[in-house]
Scaffold this motif. Structure first.
Motif, PDB file in Angstrom:
ATOM      1  N   HIS A 210       0.802  -1.229   0.000  1.00 33.32           N
ATOM      2  CA  HIS A 210       0.000   0.000   0.000  1.00 33.32           C
ATOM      3  C   HIS A 210       0.833   1.278   0.000  1.00 33.32           C
ATOM      4  O   HIS A 210       0.304   2.362  -0.263  1.00 33.32           O
TER       5      HIS A 210
ATOM      6  N   ASP B 134      -9.989  -0.574   3.617  1.00 34.48           N
ATOM      7  CA  ASP B 134      -8.808  -1.101   4.309  1.00 34.48           C
ATOM      8  C   ASP B 134      -9.187  -1.546   5.717  1.00 34.48           C
ATOM      9  O   ASP B 134     -10.047  -0.930   6.358  1.00 34.48           O
TER      10      ASP B 134
ATOM     11  N   ASP C 225      -3.496   3.048   7.989  1.00 33.96           N
ATOM     12  CA  ASP C 225      -2.234   3.402   7.302  1.00 33.96           C
ATOM     13  C   ASP C 225      -1.890   4.864   7.511  1.00 33.96           C
ATOM     14  O   ASP C 225      -1.412   5.546   6.595  1.00 33.96           O
TER      15      ASP C 225
ATOM     16  N   ASP D 246      -7.495  -1.911  -0.469  1.00 30.44           N
ATOM     17  CA  ASP D 246      -6.559  -2.835   0.167  1.00 30.44           C
ATOM     18  C   ASP D 246      -7.320  -4.146   0.398  1.00 30.44           C
ATOM     19  O   ASP D 246      -8.364  -4.155   1.070  1.00 30.44           O
TER      20      ASP D 246
HETATM   21 MN    MN Z   1      -3.499  -0.530   3.566  1.00 32.68          MN
END
Ligand code: MN
Ligand code: MN
Length: 271
Positions: free
Chosen positions: A100, A123, A127, A201
């Motif tokens: 990612h 996701d 992140d 993701d």
């Molecule tokens: Mn991710």
């Protein structure tokens, strides 16, 4: 039968350029996603399925969808260059990861063309770490880099189920709209007025549906629920990526097929 092959230099305006980003050097736990892009294309072209999306878009030799192969990369930041090349042709980049971290250099290119870009991130993880294990470009950090550099207007995250105090602070600081998995419902309707970039993701899916990811985080979306979210997206989508499929963790190529299905339904929104 298959997805049309193309080269970046030959793209036409409004083509959708499928581009492999064979890069997983910023993975924190397990390498493998660098091997994913060709396997996702192979799964899309598998004889076990047909080329139709669920809204009856036939992707077989579709004139606007072109698999441009893997990008030739020299280092992390070189990911920006082929994306810029695609945008210079007025084509739409659809990147296949890769870990990612790649979304940050991609967004550096996207921001030059779309100053009011909105991101939708599917996701399990935010992140948003300032750094992880001393790496500010870890795949746990790209959205912190994107937001602190003001590359997009805003960020909406869906499916998060690994919140921490630090990431909550980061999300508040950057004004991120976080739809945590515990608060998610199929009725949520998202409205976007400006161009949208979708970053998917694969670990947003429950590991029961997508075991081929580096980080198994239980309690995620079913494949059907994710497809439903994609299909009802009411937005002008100008770019996509599907990341973090890790074939070294997969079982019988199951997650390759799930990745292929997600890519196909996103393509259906673009053509
Ligand atoms: Mn991710
Ligand atoms: Mn994740």
């Amino acid at each position: 039968m298959g997805i049309r092959r193309g080269e970046l230099k030959d793209l036409n305006p409004s083509d959708i350029a499928l581009l492999g980003i064979p890069f997983d050097e910023n993975s924190s736990y397990s390498r493998g996603p660098a091997k994913a892009p060709e396997l996702i294309i192979e799964a899309i072209e598998s004889d076990s399925a047909n080329f139709y999306t669920e809204n009856l878009t036939d992707l077989n030799k579709h004139p606007r969808v072109k698999w441009c192969g893997n990008a030739a990369l020299s280092d992390y930041f070189s990911i920006e260059k082929p994306i810029q090349e695609i945008l210079d042709k007025n084509a739409i980049p659809f990147s296949l990861g890769g870990d990612h971290s790649m979304t940050y250099p991609i967004m550096k290119a996207m921001a030059t063309k779309y100053p009011n870009l909105q991101i939708i991130q599917f996701d399990a993880h935010g992140d948003l770490y300032d750094e992880l294990d001393g790496n500010v470009h870890s795949h746990a950090c790209p959205f912190a880099r994107i937001m602190e550099n003001g590359l997009v207007k805003n960020l909406t995250q869906i499916g998060i189920r690994t919140m921490t105090d630090h990431q909550k602070e980061q999300a508040d600081r950057f004004g991120v709209q976080v739809i945590e998995m515990k608060d998610w419902s199929a009725e949520i309707n998202l409205i976007f007025d400006d161009p949208v970039y979708v970053t998917f993701d694969m670990d947003v899916l429950d590991p029961a549906f997508a075991p081929g990811v580096s980080h198994h985080e239980p309690g995620g979306l079913s494949t059907r629920e994710a497809l439903g979210m994609i299909q009802k997206l009411n937005a002008n989508i100008v770019g996509c990526d599907v990341v973090e499929y890790n074939p070294t963790r997969d079982i019988n190529g199951m997650t390759a097929m799930v990745s292929a299905k997600i890519v196909k339904e996103l393509l259906a929104k673009l053509v």
